[in-house]
Write a protein that holds these residues in place. Structure first.
Motif, PDB file in Angstrom:
ATOM      1  N   VAL A  49       0.855  -1.190   0.000  1.00 24.24           N
ATOM      2  CA  VAL A  49       0.000   0.000   0.000  1.00 24.24           C
ATOM      3  C   VAL A  49       0.889   1.237   0.000  1.00 24.24           C
ATOM      4  O   VAL A  49       1.848   1.309   0.773  1.00 24.24           O
ATOM      5  N   THR A  50       0.581   2.186  -0.860  1.00 26.24           N
ATOM      6  CA  THR A  50       1.322   3.445  -0.889  1.00 26.24           C
ATOM      7  C   THR A  50       0.362   4.610  -0.748  1.00 26.24           C
ATOM      8  O   THR A  50      -0.558   4.770  -1.536  1.00 26.24           O
ATOM      9  N   LEU A  51       0.585   5.408   0.279  1.00 27.50           N
ATOM     10  CA  LEU A  51      -0.204   6.610   0.523  1.00 27.50           C
ATOM     11  C   LEU A  51       0.637   7.820   0.135  1.00 27.50           C
ATOM     12  O   LEU A  51       1.850   7.844   0.382  1.00 27.50           O
ATOM     13  N   ARG A  52      -0.032   8.820  -0.433  1.00 26.51           N
ATOM     14  CA  ARG A  52       0.697   9.962  -0.976  1.00 26.51           C
ATOM     15  C   ARG A  52       0.255  11.268  -0.335  1.00 26.51           C
ATOM     16  O   ARG A  52      -0.904  11.406   0.080  1.00 26.51           O
ATOM     17  N   CYS A  53       1.182  12.217  -0.276  1.00 27.67           N
ATOM     18  CA  CYS A  53       0.880  13.505   0.358  1.00 27.67           C
ATOM     19  C   CYS A  53       1.620  14.627  -0.346  1.00 27.67           C
ATOM     20  O   CYS A  53       2.820  14.526  -0.637  1.00 27.67           O
ATOM     21  N   LYS A  54       0.893  15.689  -0.610  1.00 28.36           N
ATOM     22  CA  LYS A  54       1.488  16.913  -1.130  1.00 28.36           C
ATOM     23  C   LYS A  54       1.288  17.984  -0.070  1.00 28.36           C
ATOM     24  O   LYS A  54       0.153  18.388   0.205  1.00 28.36           O
ATOM     25  N   PRO A  55       2.366  18.463   0.548  1.00 28.87           N
ATOM     26  CA  PRO A  55       2.205  19.480   1.613  1.00 28.87           C
ATOM     27  C   PRO A  55       1.883  20.847   1.036  1.00 28.87           C
ATOM     28  O   PRO A  55       1.946  21.060  -0.182  1.00 28.87           O
TER      29      PRO A  55
END
Lengths: 113, 109
Positions: free
Chosen positions: A19-25
């Motif tokens: 599982v890969t979760l992504r985030c753009k701050p």
């Protein structure tokens, strides 16, 4: 202005899968945080980065969890292999650092079957 | 070992009245405290904060009080409005944020 953006919003997968979760701050923020929220443990810090460098990963539950921040505008949290007990809502947050408040994304609801 | 505790899981208040949410902490090294508000399916939103050198901070309808000797802080909302219905988290900063487990506030019209 865009806030913290997380993807996907929901993820359902089978035990053992990666599982890969992504985030753009938020642009200009130099600190990034990954949290996990569960009924039992509430909101707990997994890891945080300052200027793309991991500072404290003491909250990462085990080696199956890893996080990266290759640049100032992107971070990933990976679980491999996933287990049912990893089911939770995962939040990413960013801030200007110090005592500046953290701004949270809307989270990824992860269900491992 | 919970360093930040919110002992009331839920609270119901009549619209127009004062809502008081409480939070206790154990670590005297915490030097900054924050309150966050969370609606369902959204991330927590920063509400108000207070430094340990102060005992009160006010922002509109929201006031946070800090009693360092008792290691206690509270959030007062007055007057309470239906849109205030949410889960409220207190958080303490000792290098990183430690969150309480939250209090679900329901404002009754």
């Amino acid at each position: 202005d865009a806030g913290v953006i997380q993807s996907p919003r929901h993820e359902v997968t089978e035990m053992g899968q990666e599982v890969t979760l992504r985030c753009k701050p938020i642009s200009g923020h130099n600190s990034l945080f990954w949290y996990r929220q569960t009924m039992m443990r509430g909101l707990e810090l997994l890891i945080y980065f300052n200027n793309n460098v991991p500072i404290d990963d003491s909250g990462m539950p085990e080696d199956r969890f890893s996080a990266k921040m290759p640049n100032a505008s992107f971070s990933t949290l990976k679980i491999q292999p996933s287990e049912p007990r990893d089911s939770a809502v995962y939040f990413c947050a960013s801030s200007l650092g110090g005592t500046q408040p953290q701004h949270f994304g809307d989270g990824t609801r992860l269900s491992i079957l | 070992d919970q360093q930040v505790k919110q002992n009331s899981p839920s609270l119901s208040v009549q619209e127009g009245r004062i809502s008081i949410l409480n939070c206790d902490y154990t670590n005297s090294m915490f030097d900054y405290f924050l309150w966050y508000k969370k609606y369902p399916a959204e991330g927590p939103t920063f509400l108000i904060s207070i430094s340990s050198i102060k005992d009160k901070n006010e922002d509109g309808r929201f006031t946070v009080f800090l009693n360092k000797s008792a290691k206690h802080l509270s959030l007062h909302i007055v007057p309470s409005q239906p849109g205030d219905s949410a889960v409220y988290f207190c958080a303490a900063n000792g290098g990183k944020l430690t969150f309480g487990t939250g209090t679900r506030l329901t404002i009754i019209p």
